[in-house]
Design a protein around this motif. Sequence first.
Motif, PDB file in Angstrom:
ATOM      1  N   LEU A  48     -17.893  11.387  -8.336  1.00 51.89           N
ATOM      2  CA  LEU A  48     -16.793  12.119  -7.711  1.00 51.89           C
ATOM      3  C   LEU A  48     -15.926  11.189  -6.868  1.00 51.89           C
ATOM      4  O   LEU A  48     -14.691  11.306  -6.875  1.00 51.89           O
ATOM      5  N   LYS A  49     -16.543  10.270  -6.143  1.00 51.68           N
ATOM      6  CA  LYS A  49     -15.779   9.310  -5.339  1.00 51.68           C
ATOM      7  C   LYS A  49     -14.911   8.430  -6.223  1.00 51.68           C
ATOM      8  O   LYS A  49     -13.757   8.161  -5.912  1.00 51.68           O
ATOM      9  N   GLU A  50     -15.471   7.972  -7.361  1.00 54.89           N
ATOM     10  CA  GLU A  50     -14.704   7.132  -8.273  1.00 54.89           C
ATOM     11  C   GLU A  50     -13.536   7.902  -8.867  1.00 54.89           C
ATOM     12  O   GLU A  50     -12.431   7.371  -8.969  1.00 54.89           O
ATOM     13  N   LYS A  51     -13.759   9.154  -9.269  1.00 54.40           N
ATOM     14  CA  LYS A  51     -12.677   9.970  -9.828  1.00 54.40           C
ATOM     15  C   LYS A  51     -11.592  10.210  -8.789  1.00 54.40           C
ATOM     16  O   LYS A  51     -10.399  10.155  -9.097  1.00 54.40           O
ATOM     17  N   LEU A  52     -11.986  10.463  -7.565  1.00 58.46           N
ATOM     18  CA  LEU A  52     -11.023  10.687  -6.496  1.00 58.46           C
ATOM     19  C   LEU A  52     -10.208   9.421  -6.235  1.00 58.46           C
ATOM     20  O   LEU A  52      -8.999   9.476  -6.052  1.00 58.46           O
TER      21      LEU A  52
ATOM     22  N   LEU B 266      -9.588   7.001  -8.395  1.00 56.53           N
ATOM     23  CA  LEU B 266      -8.677   6.803  -9.520  1.00 56.53           C
ATOM     24  C   LEU B 266      -7.486   7.744  -9.441  1.00 56.53           C
ATOM     25  O   LEU B 266      -6.353   7.352  -9.733  1.00 56.53           O
ATOM     26  N   ALA B 267      -7.725   8.973  -9.036  1.00 52.41           N
ATOM     27  CA  ALA B 267      -6.637   9.944  -8.912  1.00 52.41           C
ATOM     28  C   ALA B 267      -5.665   9.515  -7.824  1.00 52.41           C
ATOM     29  O   ALA B 267      -4.442   9.631  -7.992  1.00 52.41           O
ATOM     30  N   GLN B 268      -6.164   8.992  -6.725  1.00 52.84           N
ATOM     31  CA  GLN B 268      -5.294   8.536  -5.637  1.00 52.84           C
ATOM     32  C   GLN B 268      -4.489   7.311  -6.065  1.00 52.84           C
ATOM     33  O   GLN B 268      -3.311   7.189  -5.737  1.00 52.84           O
ATOM     34  N   GLU B 269      -5.119   6.413  -6.816  1.00 51.16           N
ATOM     35  CA  GLU B 269      -4.401   5.218  -7.287  1.00 51.16           C
ATOM     36  C   GLU B 269      -3.302   5.592  -8.259  1.00 51.16           C
ATOM     37  O   GLU B 269      -2.193   5.039  -8.194  1.00 51.16           O
ATOM     38  N   SER B 270      -3.568   6.524  -9.165  1.00 53.27           N
ATOM     39  CA  SER B 270      -2.547   6.928 -10.127  1.00 53.27           C
ATOM     40  C   SER B 270      -1.424   7.693  -9.428  1.00 53.27           C
ATOM     41  O   SER B 270      -0.272   7.624  -9.837  1.00 53.27           O
ATOM     42  N   GLU B 271      -1.741   8.394  -8.348  1.00 55.93           N
ATOM     43  CA  GLU B 271      -0.732   9.092  -7.564  1.00 55.93           C
ATOM     44  C   GLU B 271       0.193   8.099  -6.883  1.00 55.93           C
ATOM     45  O   GLU B 271       1.402   8.297  -6.817  1.00 55.93           O
ATOM     46  N   LYS B 272      -0.380   7.017  -6.364  1.00 56.11           N
ATOM     47  CA  LYS B 272       0.414   5.987  -5.681  1.00 56.11           C
ATOM     48  C   LYS B 272       1.347   5.279  -6.659  1.00 56.11           C
ATOM     49  O   LYS B 272       2.458   4.905  -6.312  1.00 56.11           O
ATOM     50  N   LYS B 273       0.879   5.076  -7.886  1.00 53.89           N
ATOM     51  CA  LYS B 273       1.692   4.391  -8.889  1.00 53.89           C
ATOM     52  C   LYS B 273       2.871   5.259  -9.344  1.00 53.89           C
ATOM     53  O   LYS B 273       3.903   4.746  -9.724  1.00 53.89           O
TER      54      LYS B 273
END
Length: 53
Positions: free
Chosen positions: A39-43, A45-52
């Motif tokens: 769950l931490k890894e998915k979160l 990744l989701a935050q990184e893709s949001e920043k991009k």
Amino acid sequence: MFGRLTLPELLFASILGIASGIYIYQPIFEQYSRDQKELKEKLKLAQESEKKS
């Protein structure tokens, strides 16, 4: 003294009970730990893709 436990017997039984409980539930604890890491890894990744975006 028939039917009563001495203090060392009571301590031994308590330690044995706690140790066996940890042994029995260890796979559940490990699965929970793995799920939390995923769950931490998915979160992350989701935050990184949001920043991009």
